[in-house]
Design a protein around this motif. Sequence first.
Motif, PDB file in Angstrom:
ATOM      1  N   VAL A   1       0.858  -1.178   0.000  1.00 57.45           N
ATOM      2  CA  VAL A   1       0.000   0.000   0.000  1.00 57.45           C
ATOM      3  C   VAL A   1       0.894   1.228   0.000  1.00 57.45           C
ATOM      4  O   VAL A   1       1.880   1.292   0.752  1.00 57.45           O
ATOM      5  N   THR A   2       0.579   2.211  -0.865  1.00 59.57           N
ATOM      6  CA  THR A   2       1.324   3.469  -0.907  1.00 59.57           C
ATOM      7  C   THR A   2       0.374   4.637  -0.662  1.00 59.57           C
ATOM      8  O   THR A   2      -0.825   4.558  -0.959  1.00 59.57           O
ATOM      9  N   GLU A   3       0.939   5.739  -0.147  1.00 62.01           N
ATOM     10  CA  GLU A   3       0.156   6.939   0.135  1.00 62.01           C
ATOM     11  C   GLU A   3       0.889   8.161  -0.406  1.00 62.01           C
ATOM     12  O   GLU A   3       2.098   8.314  -0.193  1.00 62.01           O
ATOM     13  N   ASP A   4       0.164   9.043  -1.089  1.00 59.81           N
ATOM     14  CA  ASP A   4       0.718  10.299  -1.597  1.00 59.81           C
ATOM     15  C   ASP A   4       0.718  11.372  -0.513  1.00 59.81           C
ATOM     16  O   ASP A   4      -0.230  11.456   0.281  1.00 59.81           O
ATOM     17  N   TYR A   5       1.748  12.211  -0.542  1.00 59.09           N
ATOM     18  CA  TYR A   5       1.813  13.381   0.332  1.00 59.09           C
ATOM     19  C   TYR A   5       2.330  14.571  -0.463  1.00 59.09           C
ATOM     20  O   TYR A   5       2.959  14.406  -1.514  1.00 59.09           O
ATOM     21  N   LEU A   6       2.036  15.770   0.051  1.00 60.13           N
ATOM     22  CA  LEU A   6       2.522  17.021  -0.529  1.00 60.13           C
ATOM     23  C   LEU A   6       2.124  17.132  -1.998  1.00 60.13           C
ATOM     24  O   LEU A   6       2.965  17.345  -2.875  1.00 60.13           O
ATOM     25  N   ASP A   7       0.826  16.984  -2.242  1.00 62.88           N
ATOM     26  CA  ASP A   7       0.293  17.066  -3.610  1.00 62.88           C
ATOM     27  C   ASP A   7       1.016  16.104  -4.537  1.00 62.88           C
ATOM     28  O   ASP A   7       1.365  16.442  -5.674  1.00 62.88           O
ATOM     29  N   ALA A   8       1.243  14.893  -4.035  1.00 65.18           N
ATOM     30  CA  ALA A   8       1.848  13.800  -4.801  1.00 65.18           C
ATOM     31  C   ALA A   8       3.307  14.058  -5.154  1.00 65.18           C
ATOM     32  O   ALA A   8       3.846  13.428  -6.067  1.00 65.18           O
ATOM     33  N   SER A   9       3.990  14.949  -4.403  1.00 62.77           N
ATOM     34  CA  SER A   9       5.417  15.155  -4.654  1.00 62.77           C
ATOM     35  C   SER A   9       6.286  14.224  -3.809  1.00 62.77           C
ATOM     36  O   SER A   9       7.508  14.187  -3.978  1.00 62.77           O
ATOM     37  N   LEU A  10       5.674  13.467  -2.898  1.00 64.23           N
ATOM     38  CA  LEU A  10       6.387  12.502  -2.057  1.00 64.23           C
ATOM     39  C   LEU A  10       5.481  11.292  -1.875  1.00 64.23           C
ATOM     40  O   LEU A  10       4.262  11.437  -1.742  1.00 64.23           O
ATOM     41  N   LEU A  11       6.071  10.107  -1.843  1.00 57.06           N
ATOM     42  CA  LEU A  11       5.302   8.866  -1.708  1.00 57.06           C
ATOM     43  C   LEU A  11       5.767   8.111  -0.474  1.00 57.06           C
ATOM     44  O   LEU A  11       6.975   7.955  -0.258  1.00 57.06           O
ATOM     45  N   LEU A  12       4.823   7.656   0.333  1.00 59.90           N
ATOM     46  CA  LEU A  12       5.122   6.809   1.488  1.00 59.90           C
ATOM     47  C   LEU A  12       4.727   5.379   1.159  1.00 59.90           C
ATOM     48  O   LEU A  12       3.571   5.108   0.808  1.00 59.90           O
ATOM     49  N   LEU A  13       5.693   4.471   1.237  1.00 62.38           N
ATOM     50  CA  LEU A  13       5.404   3.043   1.118  1.00 62.38           C
ATOM     51  C   LEU A  13       4.919   2.592   2.483  1.00 62.38           C
ATOM     52  O   LEU A  13       5.707   2.323   3.382  1.00 62.38           O
ATOM     53  N   ALA A  14       3.608   2.545   2.647  1.00 64.04           N
ATOM     54  CA  ALA A  14       3.019   2.380   3.969  1.00 64.04           C
ATOM     55  C   ALA A  14       3.098   0.944   4.477  1.00 64.04           C
ATOM     56  O   ALA A  14       3.388   0.715   5.656  1.00 64.04           O
ATOM     57  N   TYR A  15       2.837  -0.036   3.611  1.00 58.81           N
ATOM     58  CA  TYR A  15       2.818  -1.439   4.033  1.00 58.81           C
ATOM     59  C   TYR A  15       3.325  -2.320   2.902  1.00 58.81           C
ATOM     60  O   TYR A  15       2.953  -2.140   1.738  1.00 58.81           O
ATOM     61  N   VAL A  16       4.162  -3.274   3.262  1.00 58.60           N
ATOM     62  CA  VAL A  16       4.571  -4.345   2.359  1.00 58.60           C
ATOM     63  C   VAL A  16       4.528  -5.632   3.169  1.00 58.60           C
ATOM     64  O   VAL A  16       5.103  -5.699   4.264  1.00 58.60           O
ATOM     65  N   VAL A  17       3.867  -6.648   2.661  1.00 55.62           N
ATOM     66  CA  VAL A  17       3.809  -7.916   3.388  1.00 55.62           C
ATOM     67  C   VAL A  17       3.718  -9.062   2.391  1.00 55.62           C
ATOM     68  O   VAL A  17       3.041  -8.962   1.366  1.00 55.62           O
ATOM     69  N   VAL A  18       4.451 -10.126   2.705  1.00 55.52           N
ATOM     70  CA  VAL A  18       4.448 -11.354   1.915  1.00 55.52           C
ATOM     71  C   VAL A  18       4.022 -12.492   2.840  1.00 55.52           C
ATOM     72  O   VAL A  18       4.441 -12.550   4.002  1.00 55.52           O
TER      73      VAL A  18
END
Length: 227
Positions: free
Chosen positions: A62-79
Amino acid sequence: METVPMTEVPRTALRRYYDELMQPAFAPAELMTWDELDEALASRGTEGLLLLDDGEPVAGLVTEDYLDASLLLLAYVVVSSGHRGQGLGSRLIRRAVGHEPRLVLAEIEDPRFHEAHEHGGDPSARVRFYDRLGSHLLAIPYTQPSLRPGSPRVDDLLLITIPSAAPPAEVDGGLLRAFLDEYYGACEGEDVVVGDPSYRALRGSVPDRLPLSRLDELDLARPGPSA
């Protein structure tokens, strides 16, 4: 196996991913609820990918945009536990952010303060995974905001970069402070951003230019527990 946007998979598969993969992998204070995930995916700024094996979810992010999509947070990765060690996490991350021209960040537990726990998380293994991926440490004493009323902040985390199409040599401190303001403001409210002493101390720890450090240089983020 096929990689599918979360918004295009059957809700039953998405719910299985949440219940069987996400919930066991993260402590409650670190994890959005099912309703929060469902609502976020229906709005702009949050995206997700599922890796399906014969229709069954075996990995996702799951990813989340910040700062009007100028920065991306990789919120969750799971296998899933039965599919680890096959490069599926790296495959998903490269698919999601490998061509990103913007800064991509992620939060992980500092293994000196967080032990492997019943939720399935192994902080030392996560550091090794992201190190192999080519990630770098941002040397600030990072704390995750409270994700909802009544949920605690998560102390002793690491804020790291994720390799993208144009990895920076250093991070603009103004950009990082703006991200923290937006993230904390969205989670805890603007009053916290303006007047909470703990948050202000975190924000004040960000220099104007922040070099990228190796992931084994954890003391640069904060002293170890025995220091």
